[in-house]
Enzyme design. Structure first.
Site, PDB file in Angstrom:
ATOM      1  N   CYS B 161      -9.645  65.423 -36.472  1.00  0.00           N
ATOM      2  CA  CYS B 161      -9.395  66.124 -35.211  1.00  0.00           C
ATOM      3  C   CYS B 161      -8.053  66.835 -35.183  1.00  0.00           C
ATOM      4  O   CYS B 161      -7.719  67.480 -34.195  1.00  0.00           O
ATOM      5  CB  CYS B 161      -9.535  65.142 -34.061  1.00  0.00           C
ATOM      6  SG  CYS B 161     -11.166  64.377 -34.096  1.00  0.00           S
ATOM      7  N   HIS B 301      -2.896  65.844 -26.982  1.00  0.00           N
ATOM      8  CA  HIS B 301      -4.135  65.583 -27.707  1.00  0.00           C
ATOM      9  C   HIS B 301      -5.122  64.883 -26.770  1.00  0.00           C
ATOM     10  O   HIS B 301      -6.297  65.231 -26.738  1.00  0.00           O
ATOM     11  CB  HIS B 301      -3.852  64.726 -28.943  1.00  0.00           C
ATOM     12  CG  HIS B 301      -5.064  64.489 -29.789  1.00  0.00           C
ATOM     13  ND1 HIS B 301      -5.726  65.514 -30.403  1.00  0.00           N
ATOM     14  CD2 HIS B 301      -5.749  63.345 -30.093  1.00  0.00           C
ATOM     15  CE1 HIS B 301      -6.783  65.013 -31.072  1.00  0.00           C
ATOM     16  NE2 HIS B 301      -6.816  63.718 -30.892  1.00  0.00           N
ATOM     17  N   GLU B 312       0.103  58.278 -26.948  1.00  0.00           N
ATOM     18  CA  GLU B 312       0.704  59.610 -27.006  1.00  0.00           C
ATOM     19  C   GLU B 312       1.654  59.847 -25.830  1.00  0.00           C
ATOM     20  O   GLU B 312       2.758  60.370 -26.011  1.00  0.00           O
ATOM     21  CB  GLU B 312      -0.397  60.682 -27.004  1.00  0.00           C
ATOM     22  CG  GLU B 312       0.169  62.095 -27.067  1.00  0.00           C
ATOM     23  CD  GLU B 312      -0.889  63.179 -26.883  1.00  0.00           C
ATOM     24  OE1 GLU B 312      -2.008  62.861 -26.443  1.00  0.00           O
ATOM     25  OE2 GLU B 312      -0.572  64.355 -27.162  1.00  0.00           O
ATOM     26  N   LYS B 333      -8.845  68.850 -22.790  1.00  0.00           N
ATOM     27  CA  LYS B 333     -10.133  68.263 -23.214  1.00  0.00           C
ATOM     28  C   LYS B 333     -10.919  67.729 -22.019  1.00  0.00           C
ATOM     29  O   LYS B 333     -12.116  67.493 -22.129  1.00  0.00           O
ATOM     30  CB  LYS B 333      -9.908  67.140 -24.230  1.00  0.00           C
ATOM     31  CG  LYS B 333      -9.459  67.636 -25.608  1.00  0.00           C
ATOM     32  CD  LYS B 333      -9.399  66.499 -26.611  1.00  0.00           C
ATOM     33  CE  LYS B 333      -8.909  66.969 -27.971  1.00  0.00           C
ATOM     34  NZ  LYS B 333      -7.426  67.089 -28.027  1.00  0.00           N
ATOM     35  N   HIS B 338     -14.043  67.435 -26.612  1.00  0.00           N
ATOM     36  CA  HIS B 338     -13.200  67.367 -27.803  1.00  0.00           C
ATOM     37  C   HIS B 338     -13.859  68.157 -28.932  1.00  0.00           C
ATOM     38  O   HIS B 338     -14.883  67.739 -29.466  1.00  0.00           O
ATOM     39  CB  HIS B 338     -13.018  65.891 -28.183  1.00  0.00           C
ATOM     40  CG  HIS B 338     -12.047  65.656 -29.287  1.00  0.00           C
ATOM     41  ND1 HIS B 338     -11.441  66.667 -29.988  1.00  0.00           N
ATOM     42  CD2 HIS B 338     -11.559  64.497 -29.804  1.00  0.00           C
ATOM     43  CE1 HIS B 338     -10.629  66.148 -30.902  1.00  0.00           C
ATOM     44  NE2 HIS B 338     -10.676  64.834 -30.810  1.00  0.00           N
ATOM     45  N   PHE B 400      -8.462  61.051 -36.878  1.00  0.00           N
ATOM     46  CA  PHE B 400      -8.850  59.822 -37.580  1.00  0.00           C
ATOM     47  C   PHE B 400      -8.339  59.925 -39.020  1.00  0.00           C
ATOM     48  O   PHE B 400      -8.525  60.963 -39.677  1.00  0.00           O
ATOM     49  CB  PHE B 400     -10.374  59.664 -37.622  1.00  0.00           C
ATOM     50  CG  PHE B 400     -10.979  59.217 -36.310  1.00  0.00           C
ATOM     51  CD1 PHE B 400     -10.233  58.552 -35.354  1.00  0.00           C
ATOM     52  CD2 PHE B 400     -12.324  59.457 -36.054  1.00  0.00           C
ATOM     53  CE1 PHE B 400     -10.813  58.134 -34.159  1.00  0.00           C
ATOM     54  CE2 PHE B 400     -12.909  59.041 -34.860  1.00  0.00           C
ATOM     55  CZ  PHE B 400     -12.148  58.377 -33.918  1.00  0.00           C
TER      56      PHE B 400
END
Lengths: 81, 412
Positions: B161, B301, B312, B333, B338, B400
């Site tokens: 991502c 993110h 985050e 998002k 996403h 990931f």
């Protein structure tokens, strides 16, 4: 059994889908490479789709002999009979 | 060091078929998430039945042969690239000084899985010869290179991502290092297929709010329960400031800095301390030559997962310190879902538009903000950024595998 016009129409449809050409431009005397600008990968795609559509087997070693649309139509007709 | 500017933007997203409609929908706080119009729930019993799906299908704008030759992921990248390139004024550039860096997180998953379905049903003879060039993950980059005759290099850095952001980072470095004058960069993803959906759901990564698709992506809300799959592409045209000035190009903004780190903590879970994330942000600020006080906006993110969002957010507070008080935080998002490998690129487009228009887009669906959130979250309606002076903003993307990418953009 399909006649020549039916095979040509079916093949022209596949070529048109693959290349964006007008199906009406795909005529018997046209060369796949010189006139229709079809590269080898596209030719193999057309062969794969034609085998499925006409329920025939077009061996890989035969493909190099299919210079014109007419050659392919003739081969498909022969393979169907 | 070569300054890098942004001279073109393109996108096709769950909010619109181009940048203007996507940005307008984002500022209006609209959701692009919808229930899937197919039988996957009945046939496969997939646990999640909604996603952020494209508004305009590539087949509506590309030719029939183009849609047959390219995987949907490459099709979306080409749609966004054509917009971005035209938006940049279709610059006249030496092909050997033009690059393409376009990433996908997953690659041509539709092509691969459709091919396997065909193989099982009809045998190997029915596998199409273009399968490999369609499924390879560098296919979008290669098609963009072909589209624009970009010969300085075509690259596809893959980091789940974070891929789209890493692509923009790599493009920035290509220009800074002197390899190219212009690089077309971004990300794309077309993974709304029952297998990836089921696989992400098996990780417990996805929201299962099937009865409320539009409310499912809710970053920072106390009831957030996972991310929402999205699809689409974002593309930017990056250019050396010198080259842009010489041709009188319109400049949207500047790429000021890049920070990239790896967690080396876990294959999928983020480091709970967020050390790699904060280090990426610090490195990006340092390279940009700006201080925390210069940052007015962060496009987070923030995927709407219970754990990730707050790691985050704490990192942003930690890096910016008391200067975080002046920062407007947006989690777009919430509206787009996403986009995986497309996310960092689309969110870079949003960040650049935010600096250009001096407005931070909203975060929707936050009805009860996480009490631990200590950054000023823009909710429901857009909020103005400072009207005067140079502005800077951060776009974070994490993937990931422990990939962390922070980009710092500046106003024109």
């Amino acid at each position: 059994m399909a006649d020549t016009n039916e095979v040509l129409a079916g093949l022209a449809e596949i070529v048109a889908e693959e290349t964006g050409l007008d199906a009406g431009d795909v005529t018997l005397e046209k060369s796949f490479t010189d006139d229709l600008d079809i590269d080898s990968l596209s030719m193999m795609t057309i062969v794969t789709l034609a085998e499925e559509k006409f329920d025939v087997r077009i061996p890989d070693e035969e493909v190099k002999n299919l210079t014109t649309v007419g050659d392919a139509v003739k081969f498909i007709e022969g393979a169907q009979n | 060091m070569t300054d890098v500017v942004v001279t073109g933007l393109g996108a096709t997203t769950p909010l619109g078929g181009d940048v203007p409609t996507t940005w307008e929908a984002a500022l209006a706080g609209r959701s692009g998430v919808r229930t899937l119009d197919n039988d996957w729930a009945e046939v496969y019993d997939i646990p999640v039945t909604f996603a952020g799906q494209l508004v305009v299908q590539p087949s509506e704008v590309l030719s029939r042969p183009e849609t047959k030759r390219m995987d949907p992921s490459a099709q979306m990248a080409i749609v966004a690239t054509r917009e971005a390139w035209a938006d940049a004024g279709s610059p006249d550039v030496d092909p050997e000084r033009l690059g393409a860096v376009v990433s996908s997180g997953i690659g041509g998953v539709w092509t691969l899985l459709n091919g396997w379905d065909t193989m099982k049903e009809k045998g190997a003879k029915r596998i199409l010869p273009l399968s490999v060039p369609m499924l390879m993950p560098n296919s979008p980059a290669a098609y963009v290179s072909l589209e624009l005759t970009a010969r300085a290099g075509a690259h596809a850095p893959v980091s789940a991502c974070a891929s789209g952001a890493e692509a923009i980072g790599a493009a920035y470095e290509m220009i800074q290092s002197g390899r190219a004058d212009i690089v077309v960069a971004g990300g794309t993803e077309a993974a709304i297929h029952p297998l990836p959906i089921s696989a992400f759901a098996a990780m417990q990564a996805l929201s299962k709010r099937n009865d409320d698709p539009q409310g499912a992506s809710r970053p920072y809300d106390t009831t957030r329960d996972g991310f929402v799959m999205g699809e689409g592409s974002g593309i930017v045209v990056l250019e050396s400031a010198e080259h842009a000035a010489a041709r009188g190009a319109r400049v949207y903004g500047r790429v000021l800095g890049l920070g990239m780190t790896a967690d080396a903590h876990h294959i999928a879970a983020p480091d709970p301390e967020g050390a790699g994330q904060t280090r990426a942000m610090r490195l990006a600020l340092e390279r940009a030559g700006v201080t925390a006080a210069d940052i007015v906006h962060v496009n987070a993110h923030a995927t709407s997962t219970p754990v990730g969002d707050m790691i985050e957010a704490r990192g942003i507070r930690g890096v910016l310190g008391s200067d975080a008080d002046g920062v407007l935080l947006s989690a777009t998002k919430s509206m787009t879902g996403h986009l995986l490998g497309g996310a960092g690129a689309l969110e870079s487009v949003f960040t650049i538009k935010a600096l250009q228009d001096r407005v931070a887009p909203p975060t929707i669906n936050v009805t009860s903000p996480d009490p631990e959130l200590e950054v000023d979250l823009v909710r429901d309606t857009p909020r103005a950024l400072p009207a005067d002076g140079q502005l800077a903003a951060i776009n974070n993307s994490f993937g990931f595998g422990g990939h962390n990418v922070a980009l710092v953009f500046g106003s024109a």
